[in-house]
Design an enzyme around this catalytic site. Structure first.
Site, PDB file in Angstrom:
ATOM      1  CD  GLU A 411      -1.699  -2.394   1.588  1.00 51.67           C
ATOM      2  OE1 GLU A 411      -2.567  -3.286   1.518  1.00 51.67           O
ATOM      3  OE2 GLU A 411      -0.538  -2.591   2.019  1.00 51.67           O
ATOM      4  CD  GLN A 433      -7.752  -6.643  -2.321  1.00 52.67           C
ATOM      5  OE1 GLN A 433      -7.415  -7.347  -1.376  1.00 52.67           O
ATOM      6  NE2 GLN A 433      -7.429  -6.909  -3.576  1.00 52.67           N
ATOM      7  CG  PHE A 434     -11.078  -4.355   1.897  1.00 55.74           C
ATOM      8  CD1 PHE A 434     -12.464  -4.424   1.901  1.00 55.74           C
ATOM      9  CD2 PHE A 434     -10.362  -5.377   1.302  1.00 55.74           C
ATOM     10  CE1 PHE A 434     -13.122  -5.500   1.321  1.00 55.74           C
ATOM     11  CE2 PHE A 434     -11.006  -6.455   0.719  1.00 55.74           C
ATOM     12  CZ  PHE A 434     -12.396  -6.521   0.725  1.00 55.74           C
ATOM     13  CB  ALA A 435     -11.397   1.904   4.159  1.00 58.35           C
ATOM     14  CG  ASP A 436     -10.932  -2.186   7.319  1.00 53.96           C
ATOM     15  OD1 ASP A 436     -11.330  -2.033   8.475  1.00 53.96           O
ATOM     16  OD2 ASP A 436     -11.696  -2.265   6.332  1.00 53.96           O
ATOM     17  N   PRO A 440      -0.875   1.314   5.986  1.00 45.77           N
ATOM     18  CG  PRO A 440      -0.429  -0.924   5.521  1.00 45.77           C
ATOM     19  CD  PRO A 440      -1.560   0.038   5.730  1.00 45.77           C
ATOM     20  CG  HIS A 480     -12.200  -7.445   4.846  1.00 49.48           C
ATOM     21  ND1 HIS A 480     -11.741  -8.279   5.834  1.00 49.48           N
ATOM     22  CD2 HIS A 480     -11.387  -7.645   3.778  1.00 49.48           C
ATOM     23  CE1 HIS A 480     -10.695  -8.953   5.391  1.00 49.48           C
ATOM     24  NE2 HIS A 480     -10.462  -8.587   4.151  1.00 49.48           N
TER      25      HIS A 480
END
Length: 690
Positions: A411, A433-436, A440, A480
């Site tokens: 990321e 890919q996901f906000a979570d 990084p 997620h």
């Protein structure tokens, strides 16, 4: 044939180098003698001059270099004058790099006649990713023949050996090796990381560390010996210019000066260590080599004397230069955007409704057909599956693997590389890919991207689009389902969109493309396909290709009954994303007494519209999906209260998720944590009693 030493380097180059070394020494001495004037923290290149000048002398105007904060000799070597550097040292208005906003030897330059320099930060090792992004961009430009160069550009990223231990450095090395980028990582090893010794910090030096990166060539050099350094860097630059492959150069140097003016050598170094380092002073080594080759000692004395006088004169001029004017402090936070009005056809006649995910795919496709500088990359976005939400499906097949491609799970690289890509004129669209999993990449977003325009005085705004699927529904679980807008909204210098329907999504994505600033698109994954009950309205007629929706324009999506408003019986809900659908559902229970604003973008924020409607209604709820305490919603509620205080019939309220550390996976617990229309209705009912 011109005179050379050992048949290697011309005497003219050696005397030029000696002059620059004496300049660097004189400058460092003057700064030390004038500590009361040189009040801003700074480092100098003392001990590193040979390898830095040897590098600088190889570079051409087509090249790019990222010097780190000890690299003033690189700057001298590529043609910057001591006066220019001292303007930054003293934070003067005419500092050519940052206009008095950043530290000494933190350059940025688009000078046509010199190698280009993207904004340089203080965060050690972090420059490796943006600079690899420059090399990635140059490779892309040459692959698609978008620009002609007189010479193949070479990119140089300079860093200290102790910063190689940073994880983000490895991401840059990995990507550069995998994609065979035309970049040199120049690692200068003086054995210190402030007060941390090499024995305390690392198991090996950079040369041994990078051995495992297949496709990454490497070489060692004595960075205190100018002749050896010059030959090595000539070989290195020629290799990358010709072969278009990455290379790591590990240069052994010494630290003669302080770590910085604020962390002085006497704080942590003993006399034995200082004596060892001073014995390898590059200036003394070169002086002895010149004398051995027959250069007159008097000439060297004259060079030294002249360098001191030049540095003194430059310092006096810089000292007397003007400070920045206070009214300039807010300049260059953002570059001006050409997108200020809603244009194009939002609802074409005979148009068909599409889901939000298709709006994004179609918008990107239209942009990429039109603009060869546009490309898309991230995790799993390539042709094989086209994103885990199928949000890029078909694009890989249509545009090929050089324009739409997968990356590793990196990321930081995905986000940070856009800095360099943008600098060379490309428009990267990247995806986390996901906000979570944006965390990084937060370092790059804050340290490099958000500050680039401001600290480079507008020379390097980062023009990118960062797509981030966000939000909770259907048991996505703790990693997620997260909402991150408050963290992002605290980063000054980026823009944030949060569309709630297909038409807004397409229009905002087009606006983001033509905006010269960094944009984060928060895309609620529960709205992508309108699978969540009550979100059917996220499907809209697809706007025409020419439709563009500017940032900072909220929309009243449900109007309250004017008669009810005149009687003081109405309430305003301000929201975005999934909150729009909770608000619309709740409004059905209150017979024209609820008005709803969809903010559409969080930065910039349409405060004018919100304040105007709050004043009309006297009651307001700011609704968010995020956990509430210390959130964007609470901060905005405060600003509403402050600006609309005398018009309020009740305190501005907020509503959001419970303050749990994550969204639980069990559906019962997820529902208990999140807001919904039922909970909002209860809150509205309570407020309407005022």
């Amino acid at each position: 044939m011109e005179n050379t030493i050992h048949g290697k380097v011309s005497q003219d180059i050696l005397l030029k180098a000696y002059n620059h070394m004496m300049l660097a020494k004189a400058m460092a001495d003057i700064y030390e003698e004038n500590r009361n004037i040189c009040k801003y923290v700074h480092s100098t290149s003392r001990g590193h001059e040979a390898i830095q000048l040897a590098t600088a002398y190889q570079l051409k105007k087509e090249d790019w270099v990222s010097p780190y904060y000890r690299d003033e000799s690189i700057l001298l070597g590529i043609g910057f004058e001591p006066y220019q550097l001292m303007l930054q040292l003293l934070a003067k208005a005419d500092d050519p790099f940052s206009g008095g906003r950043s530290y000494y030897s933190h350059p940025s330059s688009r000078d046509e006649n010199k190698p280009k320099i993207i904004h340089q930060s203080s965060a050690t090792g972090m420059q490796t990713i943006p600079t690899a992004g420059v090399a990635q961009g140059i490779k892309y430009i040459q692959d698609f023949n978008l620009q002609q160069f007189e010479n193949n550009p070479v990119v140089v990223c300079s860093l200290g050996d102790n910063s190689v231990t940073e994880g983000e450095v490895s991401e840059a090395l990995q990507f550069s090796a995998l994609h065979q980028l035309p970049i040199i990582f120049l690692v200068q090893d003086n054995e210190w990381g402030i007060s941390v010794t090499k024995e305390e910090a690392r198991t090996c030096d950079a040369y041994d560390f990078v051995a495992g990166f297949t496709g990454l060539s490497r070489m060692r050099v004595d960075g205190t010996d100018f002749i050896e350094s010059f030959e090595a860097m000539k070989k290195a630059v020629d290799f990358v210019r010709t072969e278009r492959k990455p290379l790591v150069v590990c240069a052994k140097t010494v630290l003669i000066g302080h770590h910085t003016s604020g962390v002085r050598r006497e704080f942590y170094r003993d006399e034995e260590d200082l004596t060892k380092h001073r014995a390898k002073d590059p200036g003394e080594i070169l002086r002895n080599q010149l004398l051995e080759s027959g250069v007159d000692e008097e000439l060297l004395k004259q060079i030294t004397k002249k360098a001191r006088l030049e540095a003194e004169e430059a310092f006096e001029r810089a000292k007397n230069a003007e400070d920045p004017k206070p009214e300039t402090v807010m300049q260059h936070v953002f570059a001006p955007t050409p997108i200020t009005e809603e244009v194009g056809t939002r609802e074409p006649a005979g148009g068909e409704k599409i889901v939000m995910v298709d709006a994004a795919i179609h918008a990107i496709q239209e942009l990429m057909w039109k603009h060869p500088e546009a490309l898309l990359y991230g995790q799993d976005v390539g042709e094989r599956i086209g994103g885990v939400f199928r949000e890029t499906v078909t694009l890989g097949k249509k545009f090929g693997s050089k324009r739409v491609f997968n990356t590793a799970i990196q990321e930081a690289y995905i986000i940070g590389s856009t800095t360099g890509m943008s600098a060379v004129g490309l428009k990267p669209i990247v995806e986390v890919q996901f906000a979570d999993y944006i965390y990084p990449g937060i370092n790059q977003l804050i340290t490099e991207i958000s500050k680039s325009s401001y600290l480079s005085q507008g020379k390097f705004p980062v023009s990118n689009i960062i797509r981030v699927p966000i939000g909770a529904y259907g048991g996505g679980g703790p990693y997620h389902s997260g909402s991150v807008e408050s963290i992002l909204a605290n980063i000054k210098g980026i823009k944030i969109a949060y569309p709630s329907n297909a038409a807004d999504f397409k229009g905002l994505l087009k606006a983001a493309y033509y905006d010269p600033n960094p944009v984060v698109m928060l895309e609620h994954k529960g709205l992508y396909w309108s699978k969540v009950p009550g979100t059917e309205d996220a499907k809209t007629i697809e706007p025409a290709e020419d439709y563009i929706l500017p940032f900072g324009k909220g929309k009243v999506i449900i109007e309250a009954d004017k008669n009810e408003t005149e009687k003081g019986r109405t309430l305003l809900v301000v929201t975005y994303g999934m909150g729009v659908y909770w608000a619309k559902e709740a409004a059905k229970n209150f017979n024209g007494r609820i008005e709803v604003i969809d903010l559409r973008t969080l930065i910039p924020l349409d405060e004018e519209l919100v304040f105007e409607r709050v004043k009309a209604h006297g009651k307001c709820i700011v609704l968010t999906e995020e956990q509430l305490n210390n959130s964007f919603a609470e901060a905005f509620a405060h600003r509403i209260s402050k600006n609309c205080f005398k018009y309020l019939d009740a305190p501005v309220e907020t509503m959001g998720a419970l303050d749990t550390p994550a969204v639980p996976i069990n559906l019962v617990l997820e529902k208990a944590m999140l807001p919904n229309a039922e909970k909002l209705s209860a809150k509205i009912e309570e407020m309407l009693k005022y």
